[in-house]
Motif scaffolding. Structure first.
Motif, PDB file in Angstrom:
ATOM      1  N   TYR A  78       0.836  -1.202   0.000  1.00  0.00           N
ATOM      2  CA  TYR A  78       0.000   0.000   0.000  1.00  0.00           C
ATOM      3  C   TYR A  78       0.872   1.254   0.000  1.00  0.00           C
ATOM      4  O   TYR A  78       2.005   1.253   0.498  1.00  0.00           O
ATOM      5  CB  TYR A  78      -0.931   0.018   1.220  1.00  0.00           C
ATOM      6  N   PRO A  79       0.347   2.327  -0.577  1.00  0.00           N
ATOM      7  CA  PRO A  79       1.113   3.581  -0.626  1.00  0.00           C
ATOM      8  C   PRO A  79       1.096   4.293   0.716  1.00  0.00           C
ATOM      9  O   PRO A  79       0.165   4.135   1.510  1.00  0.00           O
ATOM     10  CB  PRO A  79       0.379   4.391  -1.694  1.00  0.00           C
ATOM     11  N   LYS A  80       2.148   5.078   0.944  1.00  0.00           N
ATOM     12  CA  LYS A  80       2.208   5.934   2.126  1.00  0.00           C
ATOM     13  C   LYS A  80       1.915   7.371   1.670  1.00  0.00           C
ATOM     14  O   LYS A  80       2.551   7.882   0.743  1.00  0.00           O
ATOM     15  CB  LYS A  80       3.579   5.861   2.792  1.00  0.00           C
ATOM     16  N   TYR A  81       0.976   7.998   2.326  1.00  0.00           N
ATOM     17  CA  TYR A  81       0.564   9.346   1.933  1.00  0.00           C
ATOM     18  C   TYR A  81       1.177  10.390   2.857  1.00  0.00           C
ATOM     19  O   TYR A  81       1.339  10.162   4.066  1.00  0.00           O
ATOM     20  CB  TYR A  81      -0.963   9.460   1.956  1.00  0.00           C
ATOM     21  N   ASP A  82       1.502  11.528   2.253  1.00  0.00           N
ATOM     22  CA  ASP A  82       2.017  12.669   3.001  1.00  0.00           C
ATOM     23  C   ASP A  82       1.238  13.905   2.562  1.00  0.00           C
ATOM     24  O   ASP A  82       0.434  13.844   1.613  1.00  0.00           O
ATOM     25  CB  ASP A  82       3.508  12.845   2.753  1.00  0.00           C
ATOM     26  N   TYR A  83       1.483  14.998   3.255  1.00  0.00           N
ATOM     27  CA  TYR A  83       0.734  16.218   2.926  1.00  0.00           C
ATOM     28  C   TYR A  83       1.608  17.446   3.186  1.00  0.00           C
ATOM     29  O   TYR A  83       2.304  17.524   4.203  1.00  0.00           O
ATOM     30  CB  TYR A  83      -0.545  16.306   3.772  1.00  0.00           C
ATOM     31  N   THR A  84       1.568  18.354   2.235  1.00  0.00           N
ATOM     32  CA  THR A  84       2.183  19.678   2.422  1.00  0.00           C
ATOM     33  C   THR A  84       1.217  20.722   1.896  1.00  0.00           C
ATOM     34  O   THR A  84       0.331  20.428   1.075  1.00  0.00           O
ATOM     35  CB  THR A  84       3.526  19.791   1.665  1.00  0.00           C
ATOM     36  N   ASP A  85       1.406  21.945   2.349  1.00  0.00           N
ATOM     37  CA  ASP A  85       0.528  23.023   1.887  1.00  0.00           C
ATOM     38  C   ASP A  85       0.694  23.289   0.393  1.00  0.00           C
ATOM     39  O   ASP A  85      -0.242  23.708  -0.292  1.00  0.00           O
ATOM     40  CB  ASP A  85       0.820  24.311   2.674  1.00  0.00           C
ATOM     41  N   VAL A  86       1.898  23.046  -0.091  1.00  0.00           N
ATOM     42  CA  VAL A  86       2.169  23.318  -1.518  1.00  0.00           C
ATOM     43  C   VAL A  86       1.607  22.203  -2.407  1.00  0.00           C
ATOM     44  O   VAL A  86       0.903  22.449  -3.389  1.00  0.00           O
ATOM     45  CB  VAL A  86       3.686  23.488  -1.750  1.00  0.00           C
ATOM     46  N   LYS A  87       1.912  20.944  -2.059  1.00  0.00           N
ATOM     47  CA  LYS A  87       1.532  19.817  -2.922  1.00  0.00           C
ATOM     48  C   LYS A  87       0.205  19.188  -2.530  1.00  0.00           C
ATOM     49  O   LYS A  87      -0.386  18.430  -3.306  1.00  0.00           O
ATOM     50  CB  LYS A  87       2.626  18.746  -2.865  1.00  0.00           C
ATOM     51  N   GLY A  88      -0.260  19.486  -1.340  1.00  0.00           N
ATOM     52  CA  GLY A  88      -1.463  18.816  -0.866  1.00  0.00           C
ATOM     53  C   GLY A  88      -1.149  17.371  -0.486  1.00  0.00           C
ATOM     54  O   GLY A  88      -0.044  17.057  -0.047  1.00  0.00           O
ATOM     55  N   SER A  89      -2.100  16.490  -0.703  1.00  0.00           N
ATOM     56  CA  SER A  89      -1.893  15.078  -0.387  1.00  0.00           C
ATOM     57  C   SER A  89      -1.178  14.406  -1.556  1.00  0.00           C
ATOM     58  O   SER A  89      -1.563  14.562  -2.711  1.00  0.00           O
ATOM     59  CB  SER A  89      -3.235  14.387  -0.131  1.00  0.00           C
ATOM     60  N   PHE A  90      -0.139  13.604  -1.242  1.00  0.00           N
ATOM     61  CA  PHE A  90       0.601  12.937  -2.303  1.00  0.00           C
ATOM     62  C   PHE A  90       1.204  11.642  -1.760  1.00  0.00           C
ATOM     63  O   PHE A  90       1.359  11.457  -0.552  1.00  0.00           O
ATOM     64  CB  PHE A  90       1.717  13.845  -2.854  1.00  0.00           C
TER      65      PHE A  90
END
Length: 257
Positions: free
Chosen positions: A114-126
């Motif tokens: 399964y993928p691991k998701y991250d989040y930043t204000d610039v890229k959003g969820s990725f």
């Protein structure tokens, strides 16, 4: 001479009277039966019953050890994670076979990528990498090999070792002994209840049984419950199977006279 075409009058009043009387009597009997059934239920007319529990135990030496070993891998791409994880799992399988465990006692029980998701204000969820969790269930019938199986598994890269449990391959004999013990105790309790309360039990109306055996206890590679990483030097633990307690609860439902 009488006229043959003369009309005749037939009196139905008597027959109608008896027909109405029969219908009224039938209704009265039906209502009486309903009343008597309700009266019996309100006054305990239905057979009373009481349930008596007995707990039986039997002790048996386990003849099979079951253990879960696995590899949890992280990486930037799914391809890389799968390759790394499969190399380690295959090495573990070969090592476990080399330790004397036949192939039919090695089973893949999970394969989760399964993928691991991250989040930043610039890229959003990725997606920020992937995780693969692959686990094997290994049955060990020679208990002298338990320690070596754990040792070679961690040496070959297993960072997940858990759910070490001891099982009885054929538990029916132990269950039968526990059942006999439970029924005996339930009957003894029923006899004591009759002596103490003055109640009298007649026939057995029902029988129910419930298993009350313990769940497998976990064991982890780092000894702390977190699944430690394998190292070059691994000390094999000393595993003691002891004996297994088989517990069975039974309920005997007696009719109370």
């Amino acid at each position: 001479m009488s006229n043959e075409n003369e009309s005749k009058t037939i009196d139905f009043s008597g027959r109608l009277f008896w027909l109405v009387l029969v219908l009224v009597a039938a209704m009265a009997l039906s209502n009486l039966a309903t009343f008597l059934m309700n009266w019996q239920s309100y006054n305990g007319g239905y057979p009373r019953s009481i349930s008596v529990e007995g707990i039986g135990k039997a002790y048996v030496k386990p003849d099979v050890a079951a253990i879960m070993v696995g590899v949890n891998s992280d990486g930037a791409t799914a391809t890389k994670v799968v390759e790394d994880n499969n190399v380690k799992i295959n090495a573990i399988i070969d090592a476990v076979k080399g330790a004397g465990v036949p192939a039919e006692d090695i089973q893949t029980i999970s394969y989760d990528l399964y993928p691991k998701y991250d989040y930043t204000d610039v890229k959003g969820s990725f997606v920020n990498g992937y995780t693969l969790n692959q686990q094997l269930k290994i049955k060990i019938r020679d208990f002298d090999k338990i320690s070596s199986v754990i040792k070679v598994s961690t040496e070959k890269g297993s960072n997940l070792i858990g759910s070490l449990s001891f099982e009885v391959d054929d538990p029916d004999t132990a269950l039968a002994a526990a059942r006999t013990d439970a029924i005996k105790k339930a009957k003894e309790k029923a006899k004591m209840m009759q002596e103490q309360t003055g109640l009298r039990f007649s026939k057995v109306l029902g029988y129910y049984e419930y298993s009350d055996n313990p769940y497998p206890q976990p064991y982890y590679a780092d000894g702390k419950g977190g699944g430690g990483m394998a190292t070059a030097e691994v000390t094999a633990p000393s595993i003691q199977p002891g004996q297994q307690e088989i517990t069975l609860r039974v309920n005997l439902e007696y009719q109370v006279r």
